[in-house]
Design an enzyme around this catalytic site. Structure first.
Site, PDB file in Angstrom:
ATOM      1  N   GLY A  11       0.806  -1.220   0.000  1.00  0.00           N
ATOM      2  CA  GLY A  11       0.000   0.000   0.000  1.00  0.00           C
ATOM      3  C   GLY A  11       0.836   1.265   0.000  1.00  0.00           C
ATOM      4  N   GLN A  12       0.124   2.400   0.015  1.00  0.00           N
ATOM      5  CA  GLN A  12       0.776   3.715  -0.110  1.00  0.00           C
ATOM      6  C   GLN A  12       1.825   3.918   0.987  1.00  0.00           C
ATOM      7  OE1 GLN A  12      -1.606   7.118   0.905  1.00  0.00           O
ATOM      8  NE2 GLN A  12      -0.343   8.555  -0.238  1.00  0.00           N
ATOM      9  N   ASP A  34       0.925  -9.072   2.392  1.00  0.00           N
ATOM     10  CA  ASP A  34      -0.140  -8.372   1.677  1.00  0.00           C
ATOM     11  C   ASP A  34      -1.039  -9.415   1.036  1.00  0.00           C
ATOM     12  OD1 ASP A  34      -0.164  -5.153   0.681  1.00  0.00           O
ATOM     13  OD2 ASP A  34      -1.464  -6.515  -0.454  1.00  0.00           O
ATOM     14  N   ARG A  36      -1.988  -9.075  -1.883  1.00  0.00           N
ATOM     15  CA  ARG A  36      -1.473  -9.130  -3.260  1.00  0.00           C
ATOM     16  C   ARG A  36      -0.007  -9.567  -3.268  1.00  0.00           C
ATOM     17  NH1 ARG A  36      -2.728  -3.022  -4.039  1.00  0.00           N
ATOM     18  NH2 ARG A  36      -2.097  -3.206  -1.869  1.00  0.00           N
ATOM     19  N   ASP A  50      -3.920 -13.303   3.644  1.00  0.00           N
ATOM     20  CA  ASP A  50      -5.089 -12.512   4.012  1.00  0.00           C
ATOM     21  C   ASP A  50      -4.998 -12.196   5.512  1.00  0.00           C
ATOM     22  OD1 ASP A  50      -7.585 -11.579   4.722  1.00  0.00           O
ATOM     23  OD2 ASP A  50      -8.694 -13.103   3.573  1.00  0.00           O
ATOM     24  N   ILE A  51      -5.007 -10.910   5.843  1.00  0.00           N
ATOM     25  CA  ILE A  51      -4.816 -10.487   7.239  1.00  0.00           C
ATOM     26  C   ILE A  51      -5.936 -10.999   8.157  1.00  0.00           C
ATOM     27  CG2 ILE A  51      -6.020  -8.247   7.016  1.00  0.00           C
ATOM     28  CD1 ILE A  51      -2.793  -8.851   8.984  1.00  0.00           C
ATOM     29  N   TYR A 139     -15.212   3.256   7.896  1.00  0.00           N
ATOM     30  CA  TYR A 139     -13.762   3.370   8.130  1.00  0.00           C
ATOM     31  C   TYR A 139     -13.495   4.078   9.457  1.00  0.00           C
ATOM     32  CZ  TYR A 139      -9.002   5.232   7.252  1.00  0.00           C
ATOM     33  OH  TYR A 139      -7.678   5.577   7.330  1.00  0.00           O
ATOM     34  N   LYS A 143     -11.740   2.713  12.879  1.00  0.00           N
ATOM     35  CA  LYS A 143     -10.540   3.353  13.457  1.00  0.00           C
ATOM     36  C   LYS A 143     -10.796   3.711  14.921  1.00  0.00           C
ATOM     37  CE  LYS A 143      -7.560   3.160  10.095  1.00  0.00           C
ATOM     38  NZ  LYS A 143      -6.407   2.269  10.215  1.00  0.00           N
ATOM     39  N   ILE A 169      -2.299  11.744   3.426  1.00  0.00           N
ATOM     40  CA  ILE A 169      -0.860  11.581   3.173  1.00  0.00           C
ATOM     41  C   ILE A 169      -0.588  11.788   1.677  1.00  0.00           C
ATOM     42  CG2 ILE A 169       1.134  10.033   3.382  1.00  0.00           C
ATOM     43  CD1 ILE A 169      -0.120  10.635   6.082  1.00  0.00           C
TER      44      ILE A 169
END
Ligand code: AKB
Length: 316
Positions: A11-12, A34, A36, A50-51, A139, A143, A169
């Site tokens: 990810g970013q 990840d 991916r 997969d988390i 989301y 969080k 970000i």
């Protein structure tokens, strides 16, 4: 020697963290995880996992004798509204899996929260650390719940988990995906490629923002801070600057005079409107010495220069 696991490594933020941490502890001491497969330059070990699958994550932690986790895997705000069930599953089950696996193994965790924990009734200006927290996106709800879960695992099970509430970000290496603040990155790509951008929030939309270098440094610094300096175990407010979409477009125009920005707000406008415009991060500054380096002008020149290089070398 420390052994670090970075979840959401493609990810970013994860991709840039892997470079920074690789420089600090050596790429051979880092494993990325990840959903991916690995992406170039393939400097660190990678596990495609997969988390939400605790057993698979446990095997990775044991295989690499991990003692530190930067748990970055998450769905962001805009995508989260399109997939609320999946967002709950990835964000909450993923975090709880990491906290459970850290318990009793002496694993230290960094986990990013977000300005999305605030909601329509939170103060918009100078938003304090402790205030009304009424997120109205899935989301944001994950969080805020995640912050409380971190506090709980710290209090009950002594898991050393540390967290910051990231603003938007801005970065050039890996494009973000599915966030409300993504316009502040997309605008640079389009300014260089086409000299025109249609922004999905209105010109007056003002949000807290930060350059990636600062964001990565904040993660590393809060993890390096002495244990007793980290006094907040939910998550610290963190910011660098705030600007409107129009101020950003004007700053880009200082560098690319032909650039035009049009505005076509969509569903993400409502999400942006529910978030603070500018937050108070004095607790992070006082407790563990947080200081940002980049402002709007330096971000803009840096982003344009780096993206142009990427374009010229065909990596964009
Ligand atoms: C998003 O826009 O969803 C994220 C965030 C502010 O947490 N960038």
């Amino acid at each position: 020697m420390t052994r670090i696991l970075i979840t959401g490594v493609n990810g970013q933020i994860g991709s840039e963290l892997s470079e920074r941490l690789g420089g600090l502890v050596g790429p051979e001491n880092i494993v990325g995880l990840d959903l991916r497969p690995a992406t170039p330059p393939y400097l660190i070990a990678h596990e495609t996992v997969d988390i939400t699958c605790k057993e698979a994550v446990r095997q990775v932690i044991e295989k690499y004798e991990v003692d530190t986790v930067y748990h970055m895997a998450s769905l962001l705000s805009a995508r989260g509204e399109m997939n609320p069930d999946q967002t709950w599953e990835v964000n909450m089950t993923g975090l709880k899996n990491i906290l459970d696996l850290a318990r009793g193994r002496n694993i230290k965790i960094f986990w990013p929260s977000s300005i999305a924990v605030f909601g329509p009734n939170s103060p918009k200006e100078n938003t304090p650390q402790n205030t009304i927290l009424d997120p109205n996106t899935m989301y944001g709800i994950t969080k805020r719940a995640g912050e409380l879960l971190c506090q709980y695992y710290f209090d009950k099970f002594h898991v050393d988990v540390r967290s910051v509430r990231y603003p938007g970000i801005i970065s050039y290496k890996t494009e973000p995906g599915g966030g409300t603040t993504d316009y502040a990155v997309e605008i640079f790509y389009e300014a260089i490629r086409n000299k025109v951008y249609t922004c999905f929030v209105g010109p007056e939309t003002r949000l807290p923002m930060m350059y990636m270098d600062d964001a990565v440094r904040a993660a590393v610094e809060i993890m390096q801070a002495e244990w007793d300096k980290v006094k907040i175990r939910t998550s610290y407010n963190l910011t660098a600057m705030s600007f409107t979409a129009e101020e950003l477009a004007n700053e880009i125009r200082e560098n690319i005079t032909e650039f035009t920005c049009n505005y076509a707000p969509d569903f993400r406008q409502e999400i942006a409107n529910s978030w603070p415009q500018q937050i108070d991060d004095s607790r992070a500054r006082n407790d563990w010495g947080w200081q940002h380096s980049y402002d709007l002008a330096s971000i803009t020149t840096e982003m344009l220069a780096r993206l142009q290089e990427k374009l010229d070398t065909g990596t964009s």
